[in-house]
Write a protein that holds these residues in place. Structure first.
Motif: not given
Length: 92
Positions: A24, A27-28, A32
């Motif tokens: 999780r 993908s923040q 990124v």
């Protein structure tokens, strides 16, 4: 009548990090975006070091190697940022 099948996946131990919070975090946007910036700078430098002479002399270059020069710094940067964030959240 249903039969309970044993789970094949090993259960995480206290010393083993859970994968879903890490995925999780990966993908923040706060992980990124900086990782993309690092990959752009480091990948460009690596490409100049590894393929600079070929580019200067207008020879063909290996696009696979060029791509990896950007992908590897992105993976390292994003993983280490997410891992540090996870440890900070856990109070380690």
């Amino acid at each position: 009548m249903s039969i309970n099948k044993p789970s094949i996946a090993p259960k995480p131990t206290d010393s083993e990090p859970s994968r879903s919070p890490l995925l999780r975090l990966l993908s923040q946007p706060r992980i990124v975006v900086p990782a993309l910036k690092v990959a752009l700078v480091v990948g460009s430098i690596l490409n100049l070091i590894n393929s600079g002479e070929k580019l200067w002399n207008q020879h063909s270059i290996n696009l696979w190697q060029v791509g990896l020069n950007f992908v590897v710094p992105f993976c390292v940067s994003s993983y280490s940022a997410a891992r540090n964030d996870l440890r900070r959240q856990r109070g380690e």
